[in-house]
Scaffold this active site. Structure first.
Site, mmCIF file in Angstrom:
data_model
loop_
_atom_site.group_PDB
_atom_site.id
_atom_site.type_symbol
_atom_site.label_atom_id
_atom_site.label_comp_id
_atom_site.label_asym_id
_atom_site.label_seq_id
_atom_site.Cartn_x
_atom_site.Cartn_y
_atom_site.Cartn_z
ATOM 1 N N THR A 1 3.448 -4.575 -10.369
ATOM 2 C CA THR A 1 2.437 -5.211 -11.219
ATOM 3 C C THR A 1 1.062 -5.287 -10.549
ATOM 4 O O THR A 1 0.114 -5.798 -11.124
ATOM 5 C CB THR A 1 2.872 -6.642 -11.608
ATOM 6 N N GLY A 2 0.975 -4.781 -9.324
ATOM 7 C CA GLY A 2 -0.326 -4.746 -8.646
ATOM 8 C C GLY A 2 -1.165 -3.591 -9.193
ATOM 9 O O GLY A 2 -0.696 -2.807 -10.023
ATOM 10 N N ARG B 1 8.089 -10.071 -7.904
ATOM 11 C CA ARG B 1 8.800 -11.356 -7.885
ATOM 12 C C ARG B 1 8.765 -12.028 -9.254
ATOM 13 O O ARG B 1 9.695 -12.679 -9.671
ATOM 14 C CB ARG B 1 8.169 -12.301 -6.854
ATOM 15 N N ARG B 2 7.633 -11.861 -9.951
ATOM 16 C CA ARG B 2 7.475 -12.529 -11.240
ATOM 17 C C ARG B 2 7.819 -11.574 -12.389
ATOM 18 O O ARG B 2 7.726 -10.349 -12.224
ATOM 19 C CB ARG B 2 6.037 -13.017 -11.404
ATOM 20 N N ASP C 1 12.417 -11.033 -4.810
ATOM 21 C CA ASP C 1 11.545 -11.347 -3.679
ATOM 22 C C ASP C 1 12.100 -10.589 -2.476
ATOM 23 O O ASP C 1 13.146 -10.955 -1.936
ATOM 24 C CB ASP C 1 11.539 -12.864 -3.426
ATOM 25 N N GLN D 1 1.396 2.636 1.175
ATOM 26 C CA GLN D 1 -0.027 2.397 0.951
ATOM 27 C C GLN D 1 -0.536 1.355 1.925
ATOM 28 O O GLN D 1 -0.020 0.242 1.982
ATOM 29 C CB GLN D 1 -0.269 1.915 -0.472
ATOM 30 N N LYS E 1 -8.664 -0.767 6.325
ATOM 31 C CA LYS E 1 -8.613 -1.757 7.410
ATOM 32 C C LYS E 1 -8.007 -1.120 8.667
ATOM 33 O O LYS E 1 -8.105 -1.651 9.755
ATOM 34 C CB LYS E 1 -7.780 -2.970 6.987
ATOM 35 N N TYR F 1 -0.735 -3.002 9.119
ATOM 36 C CA TYR F 1 -0.581 -1.585 8.756
ATOM 37 C C TYR F 1 0.157 -0.826 9.870
ATOM 38 O O TYR F 1 0.993 0.025 9.601
ATOM 39 C CB TYR F 1 -1.935 -0.922 8.528
ATOM 40 N N SER G 1 -2.999 -9.139 -8.687
ATOM 41 C CA SER G 1 -3.343 -8.660 -7.358
ATOM 42 C C SER G 1 -3.917 -9.793 -6.514
ATOM 43 O O SER G 1 -4.656 -10.632 -7.030
ATOM 44 C CB SER G 1 -4.394 -7.550 -7.462
HETATM 45 N N1 LIG Z 1 -6.660 -4.647 -3.061
HETATM 46 C C1 LIG Z 1 -7.450 -3.784 -2.434
HETATM 47 O O1 LIG Z 1 -8.647 -3.634 -2.761
HETATM 48 C C2 LIG Z 1 -6.881 -2.940 -1.307
HETATM 49 C C3 LIG Z 1 -7.746 -2.027 -0.688
HETATM 50 C C4 LIG Z 1 -7.256 -1.191 0.320
HETATM 51 C C5 LIG Z 1 -5.932 -1.324 0.708
HETATM 52 N N2 LIG Z 1 -5.107 -2.243 0.110
HETATM 53 C C6 LIG Z 1 -3.729 -2.309 0.614
HETATM 54 O O2 LIG Z 1 -2.824 -1.792 -0.356
HETATM 55 C C7 LIG Z 1 -1.537 -2.408 -0.184
HETATM 56 C C8 LIG Z 1 -1.084 -2.983 -1.522
HETATM 57 O O3 LIG Z 1 -2.066 -3.932 -1.904
HETATM 58 P P1 LIG Z 1 -2.618 -4.023 -3.398
HETATM 59 O O4 LIG Z 1 -3.882 -4.807 -3.364
HETATM 60 O O5 LIG Z 1 -2.628 -2.674 -4.015
HETATM 61 O O6 LIG Z 1 -1.429 -4.882 -4.025
HETATM 62 P P2 LIG Z 1 -1.560 -5.959 -5.183
HETATM 63 O O7 LIG Z 1 -2.391 -5.369 -6.270
HETATM 64 O O8 LIG Z 1 -1.954 -7.286 -4.628
HETATM 65 O O9 LIG Z 1 -0.060 -6.047 -5.703
HETATM 66 C C9 LIG Z 1 0.918 -6.718 -4.989
HETATM 67 C C10 LIG Z 1 2.238 -6.470 -5.681
HETATM 68 O O10 LIG Z 1 3.304 -6.848 -4.824
HETATM 69 C C11 LIG Z 1 4.188 -7.720 -5.499
HETATM 70 N N3 LIG Z 1 4.795 -8.562 -4.467
HETATM 71 C C12 LIG Z 1 4.168 -9.394 -3.603
HETATM 72 N N4 LIG Z 1 5.055 -9.967 -2.796
HETATM 73 C C13 LIG Z 1 6.279 -9.475 -3.124
HETATM 74 C C14 LIG Z 1 7.600 -9.687 -2.641
HETATM 75 N N5 LIG Z 1 7.860 -10.547 -1.657
HETATM 76 N N6 LIG Z 1 8.625 -8.998 -3.213
HETATM 77 C C15 LIG Z 1 8.390 -8.153 -4.235
HETATM 78 N N7 LIG Z 1 7.166 -7.919 -4.735
HETATM 79 C C16 LIG Z 1 6.116 -8.572 -4.188
HETATM 80 C C17 LIG Z 1 3.275 -8.451 -6.502
HETATM 81 O O11 LIG Z 1 3.942 -8.993 -7.618
HETATM 82 P P3 LIG Z 1 4.503 -10.528 -7.565
HETATM 83 O O12 LIG Z 1 3.373 -11.361 -7.023
HETATM 84 O O13 LIG Z 1 4.918 -10.855 -8.955
HETATM 85 O O14 LIG Z 1 5.658 -10.463 -6.633
HETATM 86 C C18 LIG Z 1 2.425 -7.269 -6.958
HETATM 87 O O15 LIG Z 1 3.146 -6.494 -7.890
HETATM 88 C C19 LIG Z 1 -1.719 -3.472 0.902
HETATM 89 O O16 LIG Z 1 -1.347 -2.946 2.129
HETATM 90 C C20 LIG Z 1 -3.229 -3.723 0.899
HETATM 91 O O17 LIG Z 1 -3.697 -4.203 2.129
HETATM 92 C C21 LIG Z 1 -5.546 -3.039 -0.896
#
Ligand SMILES: NC(=O)c1ccc[n+]([C@@H]2O[C@H](COP(=O)([O-])OP(=O)(O)OC[C@H]3O[C@@H](n4cnc5c(N)ncnc54)[C@H](OP(=O)(O)O)[C@@H]3O)[C@@H](O)[C@H]2O)c1
Length: 476
Positions: free
Chosen positions: A17-18, A45-46, A64, A128, A132, A167, A198
């Site tokens: 869902t992210g 999780r949700r 989770d 992914q 950073k 990472y 997110s």
């Molecule tokens: N956001 C950015 O701009 C960005 C930029 C560069 C790199 N990144 C990197 O990309 C990677 C992914 O980040 P993102 O920002 O793309 O993710 P995100 O959009 O925040 O999504 C996180 C996802 O993980 C799920 N989740 C979280 N904890 C969990 C658990 N314990 N068990 C199962 N599911 C879980 C969340 O759903 P629920 O909360 O419902 O569990 C959600 O679906 C990370 O390493 C981040 O540092 C992000």
């Protein structure tokens, strides 16, 4: 094109869902996606939010992954099906040590559950991370003041910075399984995507700030520094990231490699500020270094204003604290580094094979599910384009789409009836200029469309359409 895996593939997206999770779900289910057809399972999780394109998922698993026993119990029985793991999950904490602990535990639990069975089919893991890798743990309040980032443009083979970074730990976990499966590592910059689930959705956070300023008549002040205001930055569209991940997951020359992944076009935050002002119809305020404005503090008590904006505009129900990340945004806008990664490695590997998605042949899609999904996606695309055209070019637009079951979807930036009246007036004295072939083509497409798509997937999924314009779905 090199495609290592031609057998039916089953993807497990952890973090479905992210921002990238949603984009991956969409992309994997496109009719011509590389390595397809794909079965897609997703973990979060949700429960799925209503805006999620749930018909695209073959299975949603509420789990989770921090919980080792549950992860084993739920995922082990699926190990004989899952061929590809897409790791796009995140648990964000204040300190990097806690990031390391939670994110490593989650990944280890999932990999252990998927590989412990003798029937395990896991052949590739997509990890992914992000830029950073080159900038260091910028969200850690203690470590961030000591970081000396790498030289831009960041290259994939730079040595690791000597700072704790979750990472690195995730990479090491993947490396430790290198006899069992191949991997690819993807390093996007700031991700731009559509998700209210997110931790760090920077564009959504900026949009919340802009709408609150507009609603309360506050000036839309820039709260970064002079450096970011006038230096180049880049972002990564979640769809671009998803496409690279799918390509790497089935391409031999991408195996066991890391790739930067950005859109490739640069902007300054000054340019972005002007775009935001245009999109939200607010006055542009130029950056004033002397104006010491603390946006994190300013936004602290604005939750109720956001509630009112949601209510008044019938937006998808969210709480400001859940969808915004002002702390991270403040850090990013105050960095003193050129946020830019080199995309050369990915470009050259892709140039070796045939790039991207194959071209789709324009003829009726025979598979019922694929046809429904395509209708859904292309209809949303059409509505979005209509909205963009009306905003970008001041065009008056009414768009009406009938599904084959007679359901009508419409978009208008003005009143539909008055636009139709205007159309009638404009064409009453002018003969229809469409050629018979064009009219036939239109007729052909409409009469061949079939079935409708599941209700929830419609207009809620496009958070862009608002601003007093009407975009709705009506059953007739
Ligand atoms: N956001 C950015 O701009 C960005 C930029 C560069 C790199 N990144 C990197 O990309 C990677 C992914 O980040 P993102 O920002 O793309 O993710 P995100 O959009 O925040 O999504 C996180 C996802 O993980 C799920 N989740 C979280 N904890 C969990 C658990 N314990 N068990 C199962 N599911 C879980 C969340 O759903 P629920 O909360 O419902 O569990 C959600 O679906 C990370 O390493 C981040 O540092 C992000």
């Amino acid at each position: 094109m090199e495609q290592g895996n031609r057998k039916p593939s089953t993807a497990l997206i952890v973090g479905v869902t992210g921002m990238v999770g949603v984009a991956l779900t969409d992309a994997l289910k496109m009719p011509n996606t590389l390595g397809g057809p794909w079965k897609v399972f997703g973990v979060s999780r949700r429960p799925l939010p209503t805006w999620f394109p749930s018909p695209l998922l073959d299975k949603h698993i509420i789990l989770d992954t921090l919980n080792q026993d549950n992860t084993k119990e739920i995922l082990s029985p699926l190990a004989s099906q899952i061929t590809h793991l897409f790791w796009v999950a995140l648990q964000a904490n204040e300190s990097e040590e806690r990031n390391i602990s939670s994110n490593s535990t989650m990944l280890s639990n999932v990999l252990s559950a998927l590989t412990s069975s003798p029937n395990s089919k896991l052949s590739h893991v997509t990890l992914q991370t992000g830029t950073k890798q080159y900038a260091g743990p910028i969200t850690d309040s203690v470590l961030s003041s000591h970081i000396i980032p790498q030289e831009p443009p960041f290259k994939e083979d730079y040595p690791r910075l000597p700072f704790p970074n979750f990472y690195h730990n995730l990479e090491d976990i993947i490396f430790s399984y290198s006899k069992l499966f191949t991997y690819s590592i993807h390093r996007p910059s700031i991700i731009i995507g559509a998700s209210s689930r997110s931790y760090y959705n920077i564009l959504l956070t900026l949009s919340v700030y802009a709408l609150i300023c507009k609603h309360e008549n506050y000036p839309f002040r820039y709260f970064g520094n002079k450096y970011t205001w006038s230096h180049f930055c880049e972002v990564s569209d979640a769809r671009v990231v998803a496409e690279q991940q799918i390509w790497a997951s089935i391409t031999k020359s991408a195996k066991n490699q890391a790739f930067n992944c950005t859109n490739g076009d640069m902007f300054t935050w000054k340019m972005m500020w002007k775009v935001l002002c245009d999109v939200f119809s607010i006055e542009f305020v130029t950056f004033d270094e002397k104006d010491k404005f603390d946006c994190v503090d300013f936004m602290k008590d604005k939750g109720e204003v956001w509630d009112r904006i949601v209510e008044e505009n019938g937006l998808y129900k969210t709480k400001m604290e859940e969808i915004s990340c002002f702390g991270l945004l403040d850090t990013v806008l105050k960095l003193n580094i050129q946020n830019s990664g080199s995309n050369t490695k990915c470009k050259s590997r892709r140039a070796e094979g045939k790039m991207g998605r194959g071209k789709i042949e324009i003829k009726r899609i025979e598979n019922n599910t694929n046809r429904q999904v395509t209708f859904c996606k292309r209809r949303n695309g059409l509505l979005k384009k209509a909205y963009e055209l009306s905003v970008l070019c001041d065009a008056e637009i009414t768009l009406i789409v009938f599904s084959s079951r007679g359901r009508v979807y419409e978009y208008a930036n003005n009143n539909i009836k008055s636009t139709i009246e205007r159309y009638k007036k404009a064409t009453s004295s002018t003969p229809n200029t469409w050629s018979p072939q064009e009219i036939n083509a239109q007729y052909h497409q409409h009469s061949n469309c079939e079935d409708d798509v599941v209700d929830d997937f419609g207009n809620q999924y496009n958070p862009c359409v608002s601003n007093g314009a009407s975009s709705r779905k009506t059953a007739i």
